[in-house]
Motif scaffolding. Structure first.
Motif, PDB file in Angstrom:
ATOM      1  N   MET A  52     106.938  33.858 -21.560  1.00  0.00           N
ATOM      2  CA  MET A  52     106.442  34.917 -20.090  1.00  0.00           C
ATOM      3  C   MET A  52     105.449  33.870 -19.611  1.00  0.00           C
ATOM      4  N   GLN A  53     105.344  33.897 -18.196  1.00  0.00           N
ATOM      5  CA  GLN A  53     104.466  33.444 -16.893  1.00  0.00           C
ATOM      6  C   GLN A  53     102.989  33.383 -17.663  1.00  0.00           C
ATOM      7  N   SER A  54     102.205  32.267 -17.560  1.00  0.00           N
ATOM      8  CA  SER A  54     100.639  33.117 -17.401  1.00  0.00           C
ATOM      9  C   SER A  54     100.371  32.832 -15.880  1.00  0.00           C
ATOM     10  N   VAL A  55      99.393  33.913 -16.294  1.00  0.00           N
ATOM     11  CA  VAL A  55      98.423  34.544 -14.512  1.00  0.00           C
ATOM     12  C   VAL A  55      98.338  33.220 -13.734  1.00  0.00           C
ATOM     13  N   ASP A  56      97.731  32.494 -14.483  1.00  0.00           N
ATOM     14  CA  ASP A  56      97.565  31.379 -13.082  1.00  0.00           C
ATOM     15  C   ASP A  56      98.650  31.393 -13.005  1.00  0.00           C
ATOM     16  N   GLY A  57      99.602  30.625 -13.721  1.00  0.00           N
ATOM     17  CA  GLY A  57     101.130  30.158 -12.789  1.00  0.00           C
ATOM     18  C   GLY A  57     101.940  31.100 -11.741  1.00  0.00           C
ATOM     19  N   VAL A  58     101.739  32.208 -12.365  1.00  0.00           N
ATOM     20  CA  VAL A  58     101.942  33.727 -11.743  1.00  0.00           C
ATOM     21  C   VAL A  58     101.750  33.455 -10.121  1.00  0.00           C
ATOM     22  N   LEU A  59     100.309  33.486  -9.948  1.00  0.00           N
ATOM     23  CA  LEU A  59      99.070  33.261  -8.815  1.00  0.00           C
ATOM     24  C   LEU A  59      99.178  31.963  -8.244  1.00  0.00           C
ATOM     25  N   GLU A  60     100.052  30.813  -8.713  1.00  0.00           N
ATOM     26  CA  GLU A  60     100.195  29.332  -7.985  1.00  0.00           C
ATOM     27  C   GLU A  60     101.559  29.278  -7.511  1.00  0.00           C
ATOM     28  N   GLY A  61     102.539  30.167  -7.940  1.00  0.00           N
ATOM     29  CA  GLY A  61     103.971  29.665  -7.029  1.00  0.00           C
ATOM     30  C   GLY A  61     103.624  31.365  -6.279  1.00  0.00           C
ATOM     31  N   ALA A  62     102.455  32.332  -6.669  1.00  0.00           N
ATOM     32  CA  ALA A  62     102.503  33.189  -5.203  1.00  0.00           C
ATOM     33  C   ALA A  62     102.236  32.386  -4.004  1.00  0.00           C
ATOM     34  N   VAL A  63     100.934  31.142  -4.230  1.00  0.00           N
ATOM     35  CA  VAL A  63     100.220  31.241  -3.268  1.00  0.00           C
ATOM     36  C   VAL A  63     101.193  29.923  -2.664  1.00  0.00           C
ATOM     37  N   GLU A  64     101.860  28.703  -3.765  1.00  0.00           N
ATOM     38  CA  GLU A  64     102.808  28.167  -3.108  1.00  0.00           C
ATOM     39  C   GLU A  64     103.736  28.574  -1.864  1.00  0.00           C
ATOM     40  N   THR A  65     103.681  29.813  -1.909  1.00  0.00           N
ATOM     41  CA  THR A  65     105.053  30.037  -1.314  1.00  0.00           C
ATOM     42  C   THR A  65     104.765  31.054  -0.183  1.00  0.00           C
ATOM     43  N   LEU A  66     103.513  30.680  -0.137  1.00  0.00           N
ATOM     44  CA  LEU A  66     102.918  32.376   1.596  1.00  0.00           C
ATOM     45  C   LEU A  66     103.490  31.105   2.792  1.00  0.00           C
ATOM     46  N   PRO A  67     103.861  32.249   3.262  1.00  0.00           N
ATOM     47  CA  PRO A  67     104.255  31.650   4.314  1.00  0.00           C
ATOM     48  C   PRO A  67     103.715  31.201   6.218  1.00  0.00           C
ATOM     49  N   PHE A  68     102.343  30.620   5.217  1.00  0.00           N
ATOM     50  CA  PHE A  68     101.601  29.691   6.449  1.00  0.00           C
ATOM     51  C   PHE A  68     100.344  28.916   5.878  1.00  0.00           C
ATOM     52  N   GLU A  69      99.673  28.554   6.286  1.00  0.00           N
ATOM     53  CA  GLU A  69      99.179  27.230   5.690  1.00  0.00           C
ATOM     54  C   GLU A  69      97.922  27.774   5.025  1.00  0.00           C
ATOM     55  N   PHE A  70      98.617  26.717   4.007  1.00  0.00           N
ATOM     56  CA  PHE A  70      97.043  27.341   3.000  1.00  0.00           C
ATOM     57  C   PHE A  70      96.052  26.216   2.611  1.00  0.00           C
ATOM     58  N   ALA A  71      95.483  25.927   2.195  1.00  0.00           N
ATOM     59  CA  ALA A  71      94.317  24.567   1.221  1.00  0.00           C
ATOM     60  C   ALA A  71      92.820  26.002   0.854  1.00  0.00           C
ATOM     61  N   VAL A  72      92.418  24.732   0.236  1.00  0.00           N
ATOM     62  CA  VAL A  72      90.641  25.204  -0.355  1.00  0.00           C
ATOM     63  C   VAL A  72      89.864  23.865  -0.772  1.00  0.00           C
ATOM     64  N   LEU A  73      89.043  23.885  -0.064  1.00  0.00           N
ATOM     65  CA  LEU A  73      88.149  23.084   0.116  1.00  0.00           C
ATOM     66  C   LEU A  73      87.115  22.841  -0.861  1.00  0.00           C
ATOM     67  N   ASP A  74      86.577  22.042  -1.101  1.00  0.00           N
ATOM     68  CA  ASP A  74      85.348  22.265  -2.990  1.00  0.00           C
ATOM     69  C   ASP A  74      83.821  22.322  -1.294  1.00  0.00           C
ATOM     70  N   ALA A  75      83.082  22.313  -2.191  1.00  0.00           N
ATOM     71  CA  ALA A  75      81.561  22.357  -1.274  1.00  0.00           C
ATOM     72  C   ALA A  75      81.679  21.463  -0.096  1.00  0.00           C
ATOM     73  N   SER A  76      82.163  20.092  -0.501  1.00  0.00           N
ATOM     74  CA  SER A  76      81.439  19.135   0.259  1.00  0.00           C
ATOM     75  C   SER A  76      82.682  19.190   0.974  1.00  0.00           C
ATOM     76  N   GLY A  77      83.688  19.804   2.160  1.00  0.00           N
ATOM     77  CA  GLY A  77      84.730  20.009   2.359  1.00  0.00           C
ATOM     78  C   GLY A  77      85.730  19.028   2.047  1.00  0.00           C
ATOM     79  N   THR A  78      85.872  18.929   0.919  1.00  0.00           N
ATOM     80  CA  THR A  78      86.686  17.831   1.108  1.00  0.00           C
ATOM     81  C   THR A  78      88.255  18.696  -0.218  1.00  0.00           C
ATOM     82  N   ILE A  79      89.601  18.623   0.708  1.00  0.00           N
ATOM     83  CA  ILE A  79      91.080  19.140   0.114  1.00  0.00           C
ATOM     84  C   ILE A  79      91.117  19.109  -1.153  1.00  0.00           C
TER      85      ILE A  79
END
Length: 374
Positions: free
Chosen positions: A1-28
């Motif tokens: 069975m897939q882990s919750v993290d894997g399911v969420l990552e797959g969902a975010v990966e296939t979002l129909p728009f550009e998505f990114a996460v930045l850390d506290a310094s603004g680095t992608i």
């Protein structure tokens, strides 16, 4: 069975728009598939994932080159990273050499293990923006038309009416009256067109009462002997001027369609107007015995305007609100009256429906009115 993290990552990966996460310094630190595909399609130099790049540095460089949108985006992201704001959104153009595009950027801050992160998404809103621009262009054309009607046409029309008045002192006859009728009709058409060309939203809402609004409008209509009955009253918010236009056009509709030509009605001697040599053959007078009633609806917030005239055939009731529709053959109507009624109702967020009164006449029901005390 897939882990919750894997399911969420797959969902975010296939979002129909550009998505990114930045850390506290603004680095992608993360980008999804759509982000990488956009970079490839737009010939971004370097790794299309842009991982490890500082998003704030990219925005600052664009701002230094004169991009004010990038400057505002950088300022908004810094407020998020500093904890001054929890979310930030900004709409901006991003045109390519072959395509006009607009995007909505949305960013929000969140924490994981005590570390602050910002998620950034870019949604393509080009279709919605193009629609808004099309509406703006249409409204601008309407404003131009309204200006032409108000000044370029009305001014020479006023001059023509003035010369006609002066000429009437020296020349008499049916031809003069035909000219006067034509000029009056032109003025009516201009007035109706100006109402339709107004901006979509009411200009000033105030509390009005149904009785007062109806009785005031009745005073501005040529009723030709018709009677008005107000069966009750309610208070509600409306643009008083637009509401007056609504009532005046409903009243004119009732009077025009509830009238009978005196040419076809027998006089006290039993002769019709066409048989009466004392009356000019081209004069059409109207005798009106229609009664117009106004009152609140019983089953919903709103009001009705009805008459005891001949009514409207059921098969054309859906067409009466269309521009130019009229059943009058004499040409006295501009064909815009009920279109104005529908437009005024729509601008207030109301609906208007045509049905039959208890007497077989026309009954217009306006619903969706927000009633107030008073």
């Amino acid at each position: 069975m897939q882990s919750v993290d894997g399911v969420l990552e797959g969902a975010v990966e296939t979002l129909p728009f550009e998505f990114a996460v930045l850390d506290a310094s603004g680095t992608i630190v993360y980008t999804n598939l759509q982000w990488r595909e956009f970079a490839r399609e737009n010939d971004l130099v370097g790794d299309p994932s842009t991982l490890g790049e500082n998003y704030l540095d990219v925005c600052d460089a664009a701002a230094d080159a004169g991009d004010e949108d990038a400057r505002e985006i950088a300022a908004g992201l810094r407020d998020l990273l500093a904890g001054d704001e929890e979310s930030f959104s900004f709409e901006y153009p991003c045109h390519s050499p072959t395509q006009r595009r607009w995007f909505l950027m949305y960013a929000a801050t969140y924490a994981v293990g005590g570390e602050r992160y910002v998620q950034v998404s870019h949604l393509d809103v080009t279709d919605r923006k193009e629609s808004e621009l099309a509406v703006e262009r249409r409204n601008e054309r309407l404003r131009t038309v309204a200006s032409v009607l108000s000044h370029d046409l009305r001014n020479p029309l006023t001059v023509a009416q003035g010369y006609l008045d002066a000429l009437s002192n020296r020349v008499d006859g049916a031809e003069m009256e035909h000219i006067r009728t034509a000029l009056t009709r032109m003025n009516d058409i201009i007035s109706d067109a100006l109402i339709l060309a107004r901006e979509s939203e009411p200009e000033a809402l105030e509390v009005v009462t149904l009785r007062d609004a109806a009785e005031r409008a009745w005073e501005h209509v040529e009723t030709r002997g018709a009677a008005l009955e107000v069966t009750g009253s309610v208070a509600f918010e409306a643009d008083r001027s637009l509401l007056g236009n609504l009532f005046e056009n409903l009243f004119r509709n009732a009077v025009e369609h509830g009238s009978t030509s005196s040419r076809d009605a027998p006089d006290e001697r039993g002769a019709t107007r066409g048989q009466n040599a004392a009356a000019p053959a081209d004069t059409v007078e109207y005798e009106v015995d229609v009664t117009v009633r106004v009152g609140p609806l019983d089953d919903a917030p709103g009001f009705f305007v009805e008459d005891d005239g001949p009514g409207v055939p059921e098969d054309v009731r859906e067409s009466v609100f269309e521009s130019g529709f009229t059943t009058r053959s004499e040409g006295g109507s501009t064909g815009l009256g009920l279109t104005i009624v529908s437009a005024v109702a729509e601008r207030h967020g109301w609906t208007v429906d045509l049905t039959e009164s208890a007497d077989g006449g026309a009954r217009f029901e306006v619903r969706g009115v927000t009633l107030v005390d008073g």
